[in-house]
Design a protein around this motif. Structure first.
Motif, PDB file in Angstrom:
ATOM      1  N   VAL A   1       0.759  -1.232   0.115  1.00 34.53           N
ATOM      2  CA  VAL A   1       0.065  -0.006  -0.036  1.00 34.53           C
ATOM      3  C   VAL A   1       0.883   1.135  -0.010  1.00 34.53           C
ATOM      4  O   VAL A   1       0.544   2.248  -0.406  1.00 34.53           O
ATOM      5  N   PHE A   2       2.051   1.134   0.479  1.00 37.29           N
ATOM      6  CA  PHE A   2       2.810   2.340   0.669  1.00 37.29           C
ATOM      7  C   PHE A   2       4.225   2.811  -0.227  1.00 37.29           C
ATOM      8  O   PHE A   2       4.410   3.827  -0.447  1.00 37.29           O
ATOM      9  N   VAL A   3       4.415   1.419  -0.835  1.00 38.40           N
ATOM     10  CA  VAL A   3       5.758   1.741  -1.432  1.00 38.40           C
ATOM     11  C   VAL A   3       5.609   1.030  -3.029  1.00 38.40           C
ATOM     12  O   VAL A   3       6.218   1.726  -3.716  1.00 38.40           O
ATOM     13  N   ASP A   4       4.911   0.206  -3.216  1.00 42.76           N
ATOM     14  CA  ASP A   4       4.769  -0.557  -4.659  1.00 42.76           C
ATOM     15  C   ASP A   4       4.324   0.754  -5.796  1.00 42.76           C
ATOM     16  O   ASP A   4       3.689   1.004  -5.512  1.00 42.76           O
ATOM     17  N   ASN A   5       5.217   0.496  -6.567  1.00 49.43           N
ATOM     18  CA  ASN A   5       4.932   1.361  -7.955  1.00 49.43           C
ATOM     19  C   ASN A   5       4.620   0.361  -9.061  1.00 49.43           C
ATOM     20  O   ASN A   5       4.962   0.702 -10.187  1.00 49.43           O
ATOM     21  N   GLY A   6       3.672  -0.586  -9.145  1.00 50.11           N
ATOM     22  CA  GLY A   6       3.357  -1.269 -10.112  1.00 50.11           C
ATOM     23  C   GLY A   6       4.200  -2.920 -10.328  1.00 50.11           C
ATOM     24  O   GLY A   6       4.132  -3.366 -11.435  1.00 50.11           O
ATOM     25  N   ASP A   7       5.409  -2.911  -9.190  1.00 52.45           N
ATOM     26  CA  ASP A   7       5.995  -4.206  -9.490  1.00 52.45           C
ATOM     27  C   ASP A   7       5.148  -5.504  -8.929  1.00 52.45           C
ATOM     28  O   ASP A   7       5.286  -6.411  -9.493  1.00 52.45           O
ATOM     29  N   LEU A   8       4.298  -5.312  -8.286  1.00 49.74           N
ATOM     30  CA  LEU A   8       3.675  -6.518  -7.607  1.00 49.74           C
ATOM     31  C   LEU A   8       2.330  -6.859  -8.413  1.00 49.74           C
ATOM     32  O   LEU A   8       2.365  -8.101  -8.541  1.00 49.74           O
ATOM     33  N   VAL A   9       1.710  -5.978  -8.852  1.00 51.46           N
ATOM     34  CA  VAL A   9       0.282  -6.715  -9.157  1.00 51.46           C
ATOM     35  C   VAL A   9       0.379  -6.576 -10.738  1.00 51.46           C
ATOM     36  O   VAL A   9      -0.214  -7.387 -11.648  1.00 51.46           O
ATOM     37  N   SER A  10       1.115  -5.582 -11.444  1.00 53.09           N
ATOM     38  CA  SER A  10       0.723  -5.227 -12.909  1.00 53.09           C
ATOM     39  C   SER A  10       1.631  -4.629 -13.533  1.00 53.09           C
ATOM     40  O   SER A  10       2.373  -3.795 -12.614  1.00 53.09           O
ATOM     41  N   ALA A  11       2.152  -5.105 -14.664  1.00 56.25           N
ATOM     42  CA  ALA A  11       3.271  -4.399 -15.445  1.00 56.25           C
ATOM     43  C   ALA A  11       2.518  -3.104 -16.192  1.00 56.25           C
ATOM     44  O   ALA A  11       3.376  -2.405 -16.813  1.00 56.25           O
ATOM     45  N   THR A  12       1.167  -3.153 -16.560  1.00 58.24           N
ATOM     46  CA  THR A  12       0.457  -2.417 -17.229  1.00 58.24           C
ATOM     47  C   THR A  12       0.494  -0.861 -16.653  1.00 58.24           C
ATOM     48  O   THR A  12       0.000   0.154 -17.238  1.00 58.24           O
ATOM     49  N   GLY A  13       0.212  -1.152 -15.407  1.00 62.85           N
ATOM     50  CA  GLY A  13      -0.324  -0.005 -14.618  1.00 62.85           C
ATOM     51  C   GLY A  13      -0.218  -0.107 -13.155  1.00 62.85           C
ATOM     52  O   GLY A  13      -0.227  -1.197 -12.635  1.00 62.85           O
ATOM     53  N   SER A  14       0.271   0.951 -12.607  1.00 67.68           N
ATOM     54  CA  SER A  14       0.346   0.815 -11.047  1.00 67.68           C
ATOM     55  C   SER A  14      -0.884   0.769 -10.018  1.00 67.68           C
ATOM     56  O   SER A  14      -1.282   1.837  -9.766  1.00 67.68           O
ATOM     57  N   TYR A  15      -1.556  -0.341 -10.360  1.00 71.53           N
ATOM     58  CA  TYR A  15      -2.906  -0.430  -9.594  1.00 71.53           C
ATOM     59  C   TYR A  15      -2.852  -0.092  -8.375  1.00 71.53           C
ATOM     60  O   TYR A  15      -3.855   0.821  -7.531  1.00 71.53           O
ATOM     61  N   LEU A  16      -1.902  -0.786  -7.593  1.00 73.88           N
ATOM     62  CA  LEU A  16      -1.895  -0.588  -6.303  1.00 73.88           C
ATOM     63  C   LEU A  16      -1.699   0.870  -5.853  1.00 73.88           C
ATOM     64  O   LEU A  16      -2.339   1.363  -4.987  1.00 73.88           O
ATOM     65  N   HIS A  17      -0.558   1.466  -6.479  1.00 76.36           N
ATOM     66  CA  HIS A  17      -0.252   2.898  -6.242  1.00 76.36           C
ATOM     67  C   HIS A  17      -1.566   3.669  -6.552  1.00 76.36           C
ATOM     68  O   HIS A  17      -1.687   4.619  -5.640  1.00 76.36           O
ATOM     69  N   GLU A  18      -2.203   3.740  -7.262  1.00 72.76           N
ATOM     70  CA  GLU A  18      -3.497   4.473  -7.583  1.00 72.76           C
ATOM     71  C   GLU A  18      -4.598   4.305  -6.802  1.00 72.76           C
ATOM     72  O   GLU A  18      -5.081   5.163  -6.416  1.00 72.76           O
ATOM     73  N   PHE A  19      -4.614   2.886  -6.257  1.00 75.79           N
ATOM     74  CA  PHE A  19      -5.932   2.891  -5.574  1.00 75.79           C
ATOM     75  C   PHE A  19      -5.506   3.180  -3.915  1.00 75.79           C
ATOM     76  O   PHE A  19      -6.351   3.815  -3.469  1.00 75.79           O
ATOM     77  N   SER A  20      -4.231   2.793  -3.425  1.00 78.44           N
ATOM     78  CA  SER A  20      -3.777   3.593  -2.203  1.00 78.44           C
ATOM     79  C   SER A  20      -3.595   4.938  -2.375  1.00 78.44           C
ATOM     80  O   SER A  20      -2.880   5.681  -1.380  1.00 78.44           O
ATOM     81  N   HIS A  21      -3.496   5.681  -3.611  1.00 81.36           N
ATOM     82  CA  HIS A  21      -2.997   6.938  -3.653  1.00 81.36           C
ATOM     83  C   HIS A  21      -3.320   8.158  -2.502  1.00 81.36           C
ATOM     84  O   HIS A  21      -2.326   8.726  -2.241  1.00 81.36           O
ATOM     85  N   ASP A  22      -4.582   8.092  -2.482  1.00 84.41           N
ATOM     86  CA  ASP A  22      -4.929   9.155  -1.067  1.00 84.41           C
ATOM     87  C   ASP A  22      -4.434   9.060   0.093  1.00 84.41           C
ATOM     88  O   ASP A  22      -3.885   9.844   0.670  1.00 84.41           O
ATOM     89  N   GLY A  23      -4.560   7.494   0.502  1.00 80.04           N
ATOM     90  CA  GLY A  23      -3.699   7.144   1.551  1.00 80.04           C
ATOM     91  C   GLY A  23      -2.415   7.397   1.704  1.00 80.04           C
ATOM     92  O   GLY A  23      -1.793   7.806   2.635  1.00 80.04           O
ATOM     93  N   ARG A  24      -1.499   7.009   0.583  1.00 80.71           N
ATOM     94  CA  ARG A  24      -0.235   7.333   0.717  1.00 80.71           C
ATOM     95  C   ARG A  24      -0.028   8.872   0.797  1.00 80.71           C
ATOM     96  O   ARG A  24       1.114   9.104   1.786  1.00 80.71           O
TER      97      ARG A  24
END
Lengths: 75, 279
Positions: free
Chosen positions: A44-67
């Motif tokens: 939720v706080f560090v990943d920039n698209g390496d964990l879930v998807s190569a095409t977009g940083s879904y985790l980054h964008e979903f947790s964007h406001d929390g970050r």
């Protein structure tokens, strides 16, 4: 969890010597929980698209406001 | 799975359950706090950023100059703002649960339990100081992971942050978290050692404060955040205050909910201060 840890757990030989001990199995479970927690925090706080998807940083964008609110660096 | 010999093992798993429950509730409370109070600010910051980048695009002919500034557009492509509002609450709950695990671990260690199975002294189920211990630990967590890092790298609203420097900034931020934790542990150790050496509270607290100041000095040896902050000052101040406020809610609720069951036990049971008297 338990089938694995029961196999590796040594009998708590020190149990008799102390008024209160913690089972090794319990420590292992808490340690496993800590590892999962670290991965979750990374996701939720560090990943920039390496964990879930190569095409977009879904985790980054979903947790964007929390970050932003927790002070984690964001793009 | 043979059930216990007569000395009952310390109930670490129920403690973990308490930590997870308290963390989840704290994360939810913090997430809702931020949803109500901080999201309007973030939405405003994003609208301002869109205006800014539209103006930029109009002057400099769109492209090359702002590689890292596609923030708002990119965010909108993947998720709507509504989804990101939900994401805020989910993120806060996940963070709360994870922090709850480490809170449990720190709490168990602070009660004298050591990995390897044996406590370094007898660890009572309840010595009547659970509330102080839990709230003290929550305060330490706030200092180490929220306040100290925020003094060096304060939170910034959306619209601040260059995609090109994000890896560097993450490194700095993680370093600040580590220094915050080490500094807080140091302050606690100084406080304890001075006490063991027979000093009174004035000396112990001065020593702990000096450790915190030294930690701040160490934090300011780290390089500055490289990014510009093109945000109106009041919006920035409000956002940073609400960021800290959300974290106060997180740690405060975590400590209180974690300790709550012991309060009930204390009230229902006759007051016994002596350690480990109940079999």
């Amino acid at each position: 969890m338990s089938p694995h840890t029961v196999g590796t757990t040594v009998a708590p030989e020190s149990a008799a010597a102390h008024p209160a001990t913690v089972r090794t199995r319990d420590w292992l479970i808490v340690a496993a929980a800590a590892i999962v927690a670290l991965i979750a925090l990374y996701a939720v706080f560090v990943d920039n698209g390496d964990l879930v998807s190569a095409t977009g940083s879904y985790l980054h964008e979903f947790s964007h406001d929390g970050r932003h609110l927790f002070g984690a660096p964001c793009h | 799975m043979s059930v216990s010999a007569q000395p009952t093992p310390y109930p670490l798993l129920p403690l973990l359950g308490r930590g997870l429950a308290a963390g989840g509730i704290a994360g939810l409370a913090s997430g809702l706090f931020s949803l109500l109070l901080a999201e309007p600010l973030m939405d405003r910051a994003i609208r301002l950023e869109e205006k800014r980048s539209a103006a930029e695009a109009a002057t400099a002919h769109a492209g090359a100059s702002h590689s890292g500034h596609s923030h708002a557009a990119e965010a909108e492509e993947l998720f709507s703002r509504g989804t990101q509002h939900l994401g805020l609450v989910v993120t806060a709950v996940v963070a709360g649960l994870a922090i709850g695990v480490f809170f449990t671990l720190a709490y168990a260690l602070s009660r004298g339990l050591r990995p390897g199975g044996s406590p370094n002294r007898s660890a009572p189920r309840d010595d009547g100081r659970d509330w102080q211990r839990s709230m003290g630990l929550a305060g330490a967590g706030f200092l180490a992971l929220s306040l100290l890092p925020a003094l060096r790298y304060p939170a910034n609203p959306p619209g601040v942050g260059d995609g090109g420097t994000v890896t560097e900034r993450q490194g700095l931020w993680l370093a600040a978290l580590v220094i915050g934790v080490l500094g807080t542990v140091l302050a606690h150790q100084v406080h304890q050692r001075l006490g063991q050496a027979g000093h009174g509270l004035p000396v112990r607290q001065s020593g702990a404060a000096a450790a915190v100041v030294a930690t701040l000095a160490a934090l300011f040896l780290l390089p500055d955040n490289p990014d510009a902050v093109p945000v109106p000052a009041t919006l920035l101040w409000d956002f940073r205050m609400l960021s800290l406020g959300g974290q106060v809610v997180l740690w405060g609720v975590l400590g209180a909910v974690f300790a709550a069951p012991s309060l009930r036990r204390q009230r229902s049971a006759p007051r016994e201060r002596s350690a480990s008297s109940t079999p």
